[in-house]
Design a protein around this motif. Structure first.
Motif, short mmCIF file in Angstrom:
data_model
loop_
_atom_site.label_atom_id
_atom_site.label_comp_id
_atom_site.label_asym_id
_atom_site.label_seq_id
_atom_site.Cartn_x
_atom_site.Cartn_y
_atom_site.Cartn_z
N ASN A 74 40.45 -80.21 -7.72
CA ASN A 74 39.30 -79.69 -6.99
C ASN A 74 39.69 -78.88 -5.76
O ASN A 74 38.85 -78.21 -5.16
N PHE A 75 40.97 -78.94 -5.37
CA PHE A 75 41.43 -78.30 -4.15
C PHE A 75 42.55 -77.28 -4.38
O PHE A 75 43.05 -76.69 -3.45
N ARG A 76 42.92 -77.07 -5.64
CA ARG A 76 44.04 -76.16 -5.94
C ARG A 76 43.76 -74.73 -5.51
O ARG A 76 44.65 -74.05 -5.02
N THR A 77 42.55 -74.26 -5.73
CA THR A 77 42.20 -72.88 -5.41
C THR A 77 40.93 -72.83 -4.57
O THR A 77 40.15 -73.79 -4.54
N VAL A 78 40.73 -71.72 -3.92
CA VAL A 78 39.49 -71.51 -3.17
C VAL A 78 38.30 -71.58 -4.13
O VAL A 78 37.26 -72.19 -3.82
N LYS A 79 38.44 -70.99 -5.30
CA LYS A 79 37.36 -71.01 -6.29
C LYS A 79 37.02 -72.44 -6.73
O LYS A 79 35.85 -72.78 -6.89
#
Length: 98
Positions: A74-79
């Motif tokens: 849930n936090f890997r990318t801004v998207k």
């Protein structure tokens, strides 16, 4: 919630959320992250920064990130963070409609 109240509720603007999270990450890390960049594999973020992200999302978007939502995915990318915020806000809205 009345139909009139529903009409006045602002729709979720994923682009605005992506922009705001991107600005936060950029300010905190002194980088220029792309919205789909894996922040952890590229070394922009670590576990300590992940906790800052949780606090930022909770305070900025009035959501609670807990339990199964505290997954790295849930936090890997801004998207992925923007998608999490959208889902949590939708769930909160649905709970308040009951």
């Amino acid at each position: 919630m009345t139909r009139e109240q529903q009409t006045h509720k602002a729709p979720f603007d994923v682009d605005a959320v992506v922009d705001e999270i991107t600005r936060f990450v950029a300010e905190q890390t002194r980088t220029s992250p792309e919205a789909d960049q894996d922040l952890f594999t590229t070394g922009v973020a670590n576990s300590m920064f992940a906790m800052q992200l949780v606090v930022f999302l909770e305070q900025t978007y009035s959501v609670t990130v807990a339990g199964p939502d505290l997954q790295l995915s849930n936090f890997r990318t801004v998207k992925s963070m923007a998608a999490l915020v959208g889902r949590l806000q939708a769930e909160s809205a649905a709970d308040s409609d009951v």
